[in-house]
Scaffold this motif. Structure first.
Motif, PDB file in Angstrom:
ATOM      1  N   ARG A  56       0.915  -1.178  -0.038  1.00 54.16           N
ATOM      2  CA  ARG A  56      -0.060  -0.044   0.111  1.00 54.16           C
ATOM      3  C   ARG A  56       0.855   1.135  -0.122  1.00 54.16           C
ATOM      4  O   ARG A  56       0.668   2.275  -0.766  1.00 54.16           O
ATOM      5  CB  ARG A  56      -0.936  -0.036   1.218  1.00 54.16           C
ATOM      6  CG  ARG A  56      -1.750   1.350   1.229  1.00 54.16           C
ATOM      7  CD  ARG A  56      -2.507   1.054   2.669  1.00 54.16           C
ATOM      8  NE  ARG A  56      -3.290   2.335   2.768  1.00 54.16           N
ATOM      9  CZ  ARG A  56      -3.124   3.674   3.170  1.00 54.16           C
ATOM     10  NH1 ARG A  56      -1.773   3.632   3.608  1.00 54.16           N
ATOM     11  NH2 ARG A  56      -3.909   4.600   3.183  1.00 54.16           N
ATOM     12  N   ALA A  57       1.821   1.379   0.917  1.00 47.64           N
ATOM     13  CA  ALA A  57       2.724   2.448   1.043  1.00 47.64           C
ATOM     14  C   ALA A  57       3.352   2.725  -0.295  1.00 47.64           C
ATOM     15  O   ALA A  57       3.412   3.944  -1.010  1.00 47.64           O
ATOM     16  CB  ALA A  57       3.735   2.289   1.950  1.00 47.64           C
ATOM     17  N   ASP A  58       4.087   1.736  -0.812  1.00 54.18           N
ATOM     18  CA  ASP A  58       4.826   1.980  -2.052  1.00 54.18           C
ATOM     19  C   ASP A  58       3.946   2.228  -3.470  1.00 54.18           C
ATOM     20  O   ASP A  58       4.317   3.327  -4.017  1.00 54.18           O
ATOM     21  CB  ASP A  58       5.555   0.603  -2.521  1.00 54.18           C
ATOM     22  CG  ASP A  58       6.706   0.847  -3.299  1.00 54.18           C
ATOM     23  OD1 ASP A  58       7.647   1.811  -2.955  1.00 54.18           O
ATOM     24  OD2 ASP A  58       6.947   0.155  -4.235  1.00 54.18           O
ATOM     25  N   VAL A  59       2.497   1.514  -3.644  1.00 53.74           N
ATOM     26  CA  VAL A  59       1.782   1.911  -4.553  1.00 53.74           C
ATOM     27  C   VAL A  59       1.292   3.356  -4.488  1.00 53.74           C
ATOM     28  O   VAL A  59       1.293   4.196  -5.434  1.00 53.74           O
ATOM     29  CB  VAL A  59       0.763   0.779  -4.760  1.00 53.74           C
ATOM     30  CG1 VAL A  59      -0.116   1.149  -5.758  1.00 53.74           C
ATOM     31  CG2 VAL A  59       1.316  -0.629  -5.178  1.00 53.74           C
ATOM     32  N   LEU A  60       0.640   3.856  -3.273  1.00 57.16           N
ATOM     33  CA  LEU A  60       0.218   5.048  -3.106  1.00 57.16           C
ATOM     34  C   LEU A  60       1.178   6.121  -3.402  1.00 57.16           C
ATOM     35  O   LEU A  60       0.768   7.185  -3.550  1.00 57.16           O
ATOM     36  CB  LEU A  60      -0.531   4.986  -1.791  1.00 57.16           C
ATOM     37  CG  LEU A  60      -1.969   4.023  -1.572  1.00 57.16           C
ATOM     38  CD1 LEU A  60      -2.684   4.356  -0.432  1.00 57.16           C
ATOM     39  CD2 LEU A  60      -2.655   4.467  -2.805  1.00 57.16           C
ATOM     40  N   ARG A  61       2.299   6.106  -2.945  1.00 60.50           N
ATOM     41  CA  ARG A  61       3.440   6.891  -2.915  1.00 60.50           C
ATOM     42  C   ARG A  61       3.482   7.426  -4.616  1.00 60.50           C
ATOM     43  O   ARG A  61       3.406   8.567  -4.981  1.00 60.50           O
ATOM     44  CB  ARG A  61       4.730   6.614  -2.598  1.00 60.50           C
ATOM     45  CG  ARG A  61       5.819   7.472  -2.524  1.00 60.50           C
ATOM     46  CD  ARG A  61       7.185   7.139  -1.880  1.00 60.50           C
ATOM     47  NE  ARG A  61       7.483   5.971  -2.996  1.00 60.50           N
ATOM     48  CZ  ARG A  61       8.177   4.778  -2.559  1.00 60.50           C
ATOM     49  NH1 ARG A  61       8.663   4.505  -1.367  1.00 60.50           N
ATOM     50  NH2 ARG A  61       8.544   4.038  -3.404  1.00 60.50           N
ATOM     51  N   HIS A  62       3.551   6.462  -5.448  1.00 61.42           N
ATOM     52  CA  HIS A  62       3.636   6.390  -6.771  1.00 61.42           C
ATOM     53  C   HIS A  62       2.369   7.292  -7.311  1.00 61.42           C
ATOM     54  O   HIS A  62       2.570   8.153  -8.224  1.00 61.42           O
ATOM     55  CB  HIS A  62       4.099   5.192  -7.490  1.00 61.42           C
ATOM     56  CG  HIS A  62       5.573   5.123  -7.198  1.00 61.42           C
ATOM     57  ND1 HIS A  62       6.531   5.473  -7.542  1.00 61.42           N
ATOM     58  CD2 HIS A  62       5.912   3.930  -6.359  1.00 61.42           C
ATOM     59  CE1 HIS A  62       7.779   4.988  -7.073  1.00 61.42           C
ATOM     60  NE2 HIS A  62       7.274   3.873  -6.501  1.00 61.42           N
ATOM     61  N   ILE A  63       1.120   6.649  -6.818  1.00 61.06           N
ATOM     62  CA  ILE A  63       0.070   7.409  -7.313  1.00 61.06           C
ATOM     63  C   ILE A  63      -0.249   8.797  -7.082  1.00 61.06           C
ATOM     64  O   ILE A  63      -0.432   9.595  -7.796  1.00 61.06           O
ATOM     65  CB  ILE A  63      -1.147   6.530  -6.956  1.00 61.06           C
ATOM     66  CG1 ILE A  63      -1.168   5.086  -7.686  1.00 61.06           C
ATOM     67  CG2 ILE A  63      -2.376   7.204  -7.091  1.00 61.06           C
ATOM     68  CD1 ILE A  63      -2.371   4.172  -7.163  1.00 61.06           C
ATOM     69  N   ASP A  64       0.285   8.887  -5.922  1.00 60.47           N
ATOM     70  CA  ASP A  64       0.227  10.389  -5.143  1.00 60.47           C
ATOM     71  C   ASP A  64       1.151  11.428  -6.120  1.00 60.47           C
ATOM     72  O   ASP A  64       0.861  12.375  -6.064  1.00 60.47           O
ATOM     73  CB  ASP A  64       0.588  10.542  -3.801  1.00 60.47           C
ATOM     74  CG  ASP A  64      -0.427   9.820  -2.879  1.00 60.47           C
ATOM     75  OD1 ASP A  64      -1.665   9.781  -3.368  1.00 60.47           O
ATOM     76  OD2 ASP A  64      -0.128   9.649  -1.707  1.00 60.47           O
ATOM     77  N   ALA A  65       2.285  10.833  -6.627  1.00 56.54           N
ATOM     78  CA  ALA A  65       3.041  11.498  -7.587  1.00 56.54           C
ATOM     79  C   ALA A  65       2.566  11.758  -8.701  1.00 56.54           C
ATOM     80  O   ALA A  65       3.054  12.655  -9.480  1.00 56.54           O
ATOM     81  CB  ALA A  65       4.531  10.815  -7.747  1.00 56.54           C
ATOM     82  N   GLY A  66       1.372  11.264  -9.090  1.00 52.78           N
ATOM     83  CA  GLY A  66       0.569  11.423 -10.270  1.00 52.78           C
ATOM     84  C   GLY A  66       1.027  10.849 -11.482  1.00 52.78           C
ATOM     85  O   GLY A  66       0.669  11.220 -12.540  1.00 52.78           O
TER      86      GLY A  66
END
Length: 139
Positions: A56-66
């Motif tokens: 979760r932490a890894d995937v959401l970090r990249h999604i948050d980067a757009g």
């Protein structure tokens, strides 16, 4: 009384479970930047209540980067409800951020829970990373 899973190995320092090959109860993550706006996160091992927070932490970090995130789950040997929840949250976060979220699922351990829950219809599921990456070109 505290019960500790004997299959979970704590790691610290520069080398973490994300950069080593997974054992039972561990998750392997490899992140590859394809272009400035596309990231492929390859997952191997078991995605369960112990390992889902790391995913979760890894995937959401990249999604948050757009960026467009392609989650390659072809190396996943088990996908539990906690892992399914991560996929749903990532898809929702992607919609809010205007970032595409795609899942590569080929193993029965992943395709079966997606089909059984109907989640395979909720987000874009592909049979290969190349097919997921080509989805941008088709638009």
């Amino acid at each position: 009384m505290t019960v500790q899973d004997p299959d979970v190995v704590a790691t610290s320092g520069a080398v973490s479970a994300a950069t080593t090959s997974p054992r039972n109860g561990q998750l392997g993550l490899t992140v590859r930047t394809v272009t400035e706006s596309v990231t492929v996160v390859s997952v191997s091992g078991e995605v369960d209540m112990l390992t889902a927070p790391q995913l979760r932490a890894d995937v959401l970090r990249h999604i948050d980067a757009g960026t467009t995130v392609v989650l390659d789950m072809s190396g996943v040997s088990f996908l539990g409800s906690a892992g399914l929840a991560v996929l749903v949250e990532a898809a929702q976060q992607g919609k809010r951020r205007g970032a595409a979220f795609r899942v590569v699922a080929v193993e029965r351990a992943v395709t079966r829970p997606l089909a059984a829950t109907g989640l395979g219809e909720v987000f874009s599921v592909f049979e290969s990373v190349d097919a997921a990456l080509a989805a941008d070109e088709a638009r």
